[in-house]
Design an enzyme around this catalytic site. Structure first.
Site, PDB file in Angstrom:
ATOM      1  CE  LYS A 166      -4.016   1.999   0.478  1.00 24.43           C
ATOM      2  NZ  LYS A 166      -3.600   2.831  -0.687  1.00 24.43           N
ATOM      3  CE  LYS A 169       4.838   7.412  -1.452  1.00 26.98           C
ATOM      4  NZ  LYS A 169       4.255   7.646  -0.104  1.00 26.98           N
ATOM      5  CB  THR A 195      -2.408  13.225   5.677  1.00 23.46           C
ATOM      6  OG1 THR A 195      -2.682  12.247   4.674  1.00 23.46           O
ATOM      7  CG2 THR A 195      -0.924  13.211   5.998  1.00 23.46           C
ATOM      8  CB  SER A 213      -5.688   4.550   2.338  1.00 25.08           C
ATOM      9  OG  SER A 213      -5.464   5.684   1.545  1.00 25.08           O
TER      10      SER A 213
HETATM   11  N1  GLU Z   1       0.907   8.941   0.254  1.00 23.20           N
HETATM   12  C1  GLU Z   1       0.416   8.744   1.602  1.00 23.20           C
HETATM   13  C2  GLU Z   1       1.552   8.287   2.499  1.00 23.20           C
HETATM   14  O1  GLU Z   1       2.702   8.516   2.222  1.00 23.20           O
HETATM   15  C3  GLU Z   1      -0.814   7.861   1.653  1.00 23.20           C
HETATM   16  C4  GLU Z   1      -0.627   6.462   1.205  1.00 23.20           C
HETATM   17  C5  GLU Z   1      -1.908   5.642   1.116  1.00 23.20           C
HETATM   18  O2  GLU Z   1      -2.963   6.149   1.480  1.00 23.20           O
HETATM   19  O3  GLU Z   1      -1.808   4.499   0.687  1.00 23.20           O
HETATM   20  O4  GLU Z   1       1.335   7.764   3.556  1.00 23.20           O
END
Ligand code: GLU
Length: 430
Positions: free
Chosen positions: A67, A103, A187, A356
């Site tokens: 994820k 990622k 976040t 998420s």
């Molecule tokens: N890009 C965000 C992070 O670095 C969210 C990642 C997600 O929701 O999977 O945590």
């Protein structure tokens, strides 16, 4: 120069000094499970074809599907995406989410694309990585310069490829396409809960006397600034990629946010203007903002902002890392020696991936939650895990980052051992 991933691995190495994990688990954490590099051909509005470089890395999936977000940025590299996937692995484990870490990224300046070029790029990226993603395999989400609209295009493209509706393949989607209430603010909300949980333990009591500086005014930084302002904190400086503004008596954050939002009108995706164009405030550079005499410093932009080059000059008493990897290993050691508390990224910014997870659960069950239910579950989990990490740090006399890694490592290594470790095969397991 050592790579970003080598630098990230030093954080893990430090934590391994305080916990015994199996040799198997240690070995498995040394490199990503898979790193995909793709080219994405995009037809531009003027008829030419441009090829962009894209990445998707799955670091470890022992605890569940990988994820993590996808960033669109001109400086994206494989090394960076691998490091971000590494941090996602520990972030998901620290929050006890049933996910591994992944990622993605595309090397592009998205502000230079038209809306339709951006859509073609987003769909092209999914075409290129479709074999390696899926609701049970790897689940992308927003990150730097990607948003709900882009996630909607990605989810739609994957559904077209699969010839079936696949909301669980991507999170951070628009509400109308299976997104979750509360995801946009998640976040920032998670960071705010962490801050409210930990600041009193560090002896900070009255928000009105707590001066805060925030580097980065994107989704995470700007919404968090709003929460802090509403709770009575004194936000004295904010900045974006162009520069920042500073007002020792505190900024009126709602009007700063509104002024920045107004500049989004042009293309409806990225803000064209900067906070430092707001006339009535003194301007400050991003580098100087980091060195302001404040109580709390919040890096909420990109990695590598606090390093050996400036760590000696940081005057904040506490850092809350809303960005991923804003403090490099050497910078971190200097801050620790100087007694500056660093609350690590893998805890502070985990609210996004936590909601998420809730979005993914809702997509799979088909039953959608109220905003209050999402927020309550997020608050409860963030406060609980922040408290645990604080307790580990107190008990062992270690910094919060190492404590967060220990907390996560316990969960990761238990799962890895359950698959069968050396001790099991040699018959020495108890
Ligand atoms: N890009 C965000 C992070 O670095 C969210 C990642 C997600 O929701 O999977 O945590």
């Amino acid at each position: 120069m050592s790579s970003l991933l080598d630098d990230a691995a030093k954080q893990l190495e430090k934590a391994l000094g305080y916990i015994t994990i199996s040799d198997d688990a240690r070995e498995r954490l040394t490199m990503p499970k898979s790193s995909l590099v793709v080219r994405i051909p995009v037809r531009m509005d003027d008829g030419t074809l441009k090829v962009f470089k894209g990445y998707r890395v799955r670091y470890d999936d022992t605890r569940g599907p990988t994820k993590g977000g996808v960033r669109f940025h001109p400086n994206v590299t494989l090394d960076e995406v691998q490091s971000l996937a590494f941090w996602m692995t520990f972030k998901c484990a620290a929050l006890d989410l049933p996910f591994g870490g992944g990622k993605g990224g595309v090397q592009v300046d998205p502000k230079k694309l038209s809306r339709m070029e951006l859509e073609r790029l987003s769909r092209g990226y999914v075409n290129a990585i479709a074999d390696l993603i899926g609701p049970e395999v790897d689940i992308p989400a927003p990150d730097v310069y990607t948003n709900a609209m882009i996630m909607g295009w990605m989810m739609d493209q994957y559904s077209i490829i699969k010839r079936s509706f696949q909301p669980g393949v991507v999170t951070g989607k628009p509400l109308s396409m299976g997104g979750s209430l509360g995801r946009e603010e998640a976040t920032s909300r998670g960071a705010f809960v962490t801050l409210q949980t930990l600041l009193p333990k560090m002896g900070f009591k009255d928000p009105a006397s707590i001066r805060v500086a925030i580097q980065g005014f994107g989704n995470a930084g700007s919404i968090l600034a709003g929460f802090l302002y509403a709770a009575g904190y004194k936000v004295v400086a904010v900045s974006d990629s162009v520069g920042g503004i500073y007002a020792p008596e505190g900024l009126d954050i709602p009007s700063v946010r509104q002024a920045k939002e107004e500049t989004r009108a042009l293309k409806a995706i990225y803000c064209q203007g900067s906070v430092c164009h707001i006339k009535e405030h003194a301007t400050i550079s991003n580098a100087d903002l980091l060195e302001l005499d404040v109580d709390v410093l919040i890096p909420a932009a990109l990695e590598g902002q606090i390093t050996a080059a400036n760590a000696e000059r940081i005057r904040a008493r506490v850092l809350f890392e809303v960005a991923n990897g804003p403090t490099d290993y050497e910078g971190d050691q200097i801050l620790e020696k100087r007694g500056i508390q660093v609350v690590p990224d893998i805890l502070v910014n985990a609210g996004g991936v936590t909601v998420s997870y809730f979005e993914w659960v809702q997509n799979r069950s088909g039953l959608y939650w109220s905003e209050a239910e999402v927020n309550n579950r997020l608050d409860e989990r963030m406060a609980r895990e922040a408290h645990c990490i604080w307790e580990i740090a107190q008990e062992k006399g270690i910094c919060l980052r190492t404590a967060a890694y220990l907390h996560a490592l316990g969960r990761i290594s238990t799962a890895m051992n359950a698959q069968g470790a050396k001790e099991y095969f040699l018959g020495t397991a108890r």
